[in-house]
Motif scaffolding. Structure first.
Motif, PDB file in Angstrom:
ATOM      1  N   SER A 168       0.760  -1.487  -0.028  1.00 40.24           N
ATOM      2  CA  SER A 168       0.193  -0.036  -0.525  1.00 40.24           C
ATOM      3  C   SER A 168       1.061   1.797   0.378  1.00 40.24           C
ATOM      4  O   SER A 168       2.362   1.009   0.345  1.00 40.24           O
ATOM      5  N   GLU A 187       1.757  -0.112  -9.768  1.00 45.32           N
ATOM      6  CA  GLU A 187       0.651   0.137  -8.742  1.00 45.32           C
ATOM      7  C   GLU A 187      -0.614  -1.308  -9.206  1.00 45.32           C
ATOM      8  O   GLU A 187      -0.503  -2.679 -10.013  1.00 45.32           O
ATOM      9  N   TRP A 190      -5.872  -1.514  -6.277  1.00 47.13           N
ATOM     10  CA  TRP A 190      -7.428  -1.001  -6.326  1.00 47.13           C
ATOM     11  C   TRP A 190      -6.650   0.660  -5.633  1.00 47.13           C
ATOM     12  O   TRP A 190      -5.983   0.904  -5.932  1.00 47.13           O
ATOM     13  N   CYS A 191      -7.302   1.047  -4.956  1.00 44.92           N
ATOM     14  CA  CYS A 191      -7.354   2.861  -5.438  1.00 44.92           C
ATOM     15  C   CYS A 191      -8.334   3.285  -4.270  1.00 44.92           C
ATOM     16  O   CYS A 191      -9.476   2.896  -4.173  1.00 44.92           O
ATOM     17  N   LEU A 208     -10.931   7.313 -13.098  1.00 47.34           N
ATOM     18  CA  LEU A 208     -11.534   5.881 -12.492  1.00 47.34           C
ATOM     19  C   LEU A 208     -12.505   5.213 -12.528  1.00 47.34           C
ATOM     20  O   LEU A 208     -13.305   5.205 -14.179  1.00 47.34           O
ATOM     21  N   THR A 228     -10.988   1.675  -8.412  1.00 48.31           N
ATOM     22  CA  THR A 228      -9.943   1.280  -9.519  1.00 48.31           C
ATOM     23  C   THR A 228      -9.472   2.260 -10.357  1.00 48.31           C
ATOM     24  O   THR A 228     -10.885   3.247 -10.701  1.00 48.31           O
ATOM     25  N   TRP A 247      -4.532  10.280  -0.454  1.00 50.77           N
ATOM     26  CA  TRP A 247      -4.813   9.605  -1.671  1.00 50.77           C
ATOM     27  C   TRP A 247      -4.269   8.021  -1.432  1.00 50.77           C
ATOM     28  O   TRP A 247      -3.239   8.033  -0.933  1.00 50.77           O
ATOM     29  N   THR A 248      -5.028   7.354  -1.553  1.00 54.40           N
ATOM     30  CA  THR A 248      -3.987   5.410  -1.392  1.00 54.40           C
ATOM     31  C   THR A 248      -4.297   4.766  -2.342  1.00 54.40           C
ATOM     32  O   THR A 248      -5.880   5.196  -2.791  1.00 54.40           O
ATOM     33  N   MET A 249      -3.094   3.605  -2.311  1.00 51.40           N
ATOM     34  CA  MET A 249      -3.716   2.900  -3.417  1.00 51.40           C
ATOM     35  C   MET A 249      -2.467   1.601  -3.627  1.00 51.40           C
ATOM     36  O   MET A 249      -1.307   0.629  -2.606  1.00 51.40           O
TER      37      MET A 249
END
Length: 254
Positions: A168, A187, A190-191, A208, A228, A247-249
């Motif tokens: 992550s 990458e 998921w995000c 997205l 995603t 923001w996370t992915m």
């Protein structure tokens, strides 16, 4: 909503892991959480400044055995209630600078970040990202404290601060429009966009699978997790937000 004249920020969140992008320079902070040697090795060569917080000394020493002498940080900080005295002395003997930061009003991560920013300025270093590894493992309260440091970082530096492990990443998007480049090959699938610091009244996205159109994000209502990427968007995501937004992915390591 932000105005059409607002500044657009360009960000490649996983540039620090992109083997093809040799020009990226980072400042690296190693935290006291489980570490992945693969991630650490990918970051070490891009780091012009390497710092370790307190118990992170033990993590770094143990994960790099038997080649610990090839992994010497520039800076070690903390109140040193967690670092092994023997490991700390080992790095002192190898000329790591050790600075005690006893202030209990801030976490070791925040105090280390303050010193890293100071060292970057003093040494006039070119740094594209400040990357912290070991930000998500272990205790939930410490994870939340690490995210809080992203908010504190806004008053310390304009350099993007990235939280990272081998699955992550997370960073804080400032109000306005951010163009995220998500085509490094690291990458995951998921995000998410998470309004950790409070309600974001207006959020609009492109790129997205499930985009937002001038919608509010807040806990107890809508948050954008398990999203995603739109595969037809050529590796670009735009986020326009009225308030700071996390923001996370996913991260994909070989």
């Amino acid at each position: 909503m932000t105005s059409a004249s607002a500044t657009v920020t360009e960000l490649t969140p996983l540039a620090c892991l992109d083997a093809q992008n040799e020009g990226v320079k980072i400042a690296l902070i190693v935290l006291n959480q489980p570490q992945s040697l693969g991630v650490l090795a990918a970051l070490w060569s891009k780091a012009v400044l390497k710092a370790v917080t307190d118990g992170g000394v033990n993590r770094l020493f143990n994960i790099t055995k038997p080649n610990t002498e090839s992994w010497i940080p520039d800076l070690i900080t903390g109140d040193f209630d967690s670092a092994s005295p023997e490991n700390l002395q080992f790095y002192k003997n190898k000329c790591s600078e050790v600075i005690c930061t006893p202030d209990q009003d801030y976490t070791d991560f925040t105090k280390c970040l303050q010193l890293v920013v100071k060292k970057i300025q003093e040494r006039n270093l070119q740094v594209d990202y400040i990357v912290s590894v070991g930000a998500f493992g272990g205790r939930m309260d410490q994870v939340m404290a690490n995210i809080n440091t992203l908010y504190e970082a806004r008053s310390l530096t304009s350099t993007p601060v990235i939280l990272l492990d081998d699955v992550s990443m997370a960073c804080l998007l400032d109000p306005g429009k951010t163009v995220l480049h998500v085509q490094t090959g690291r990458e995951g699938e998921w995000c998410g966009l998470v309004p950790v610091g409070g309600t974001c009244q207006h959020v609009t996205t492109t790129g997205l699978k499930w985009n937002l159109n001038d919608q509010p994000l807040k806990f107890g209502d809508l948050i954008s997790t398990s999203n995603t990427f739109d595969q037809s968007a050529s590796g670009l995501v735009t986020v326009e937000t009225s308030h700071p937004l996390l923001w996370t992915m996913g991260v994909k390591m070989p």
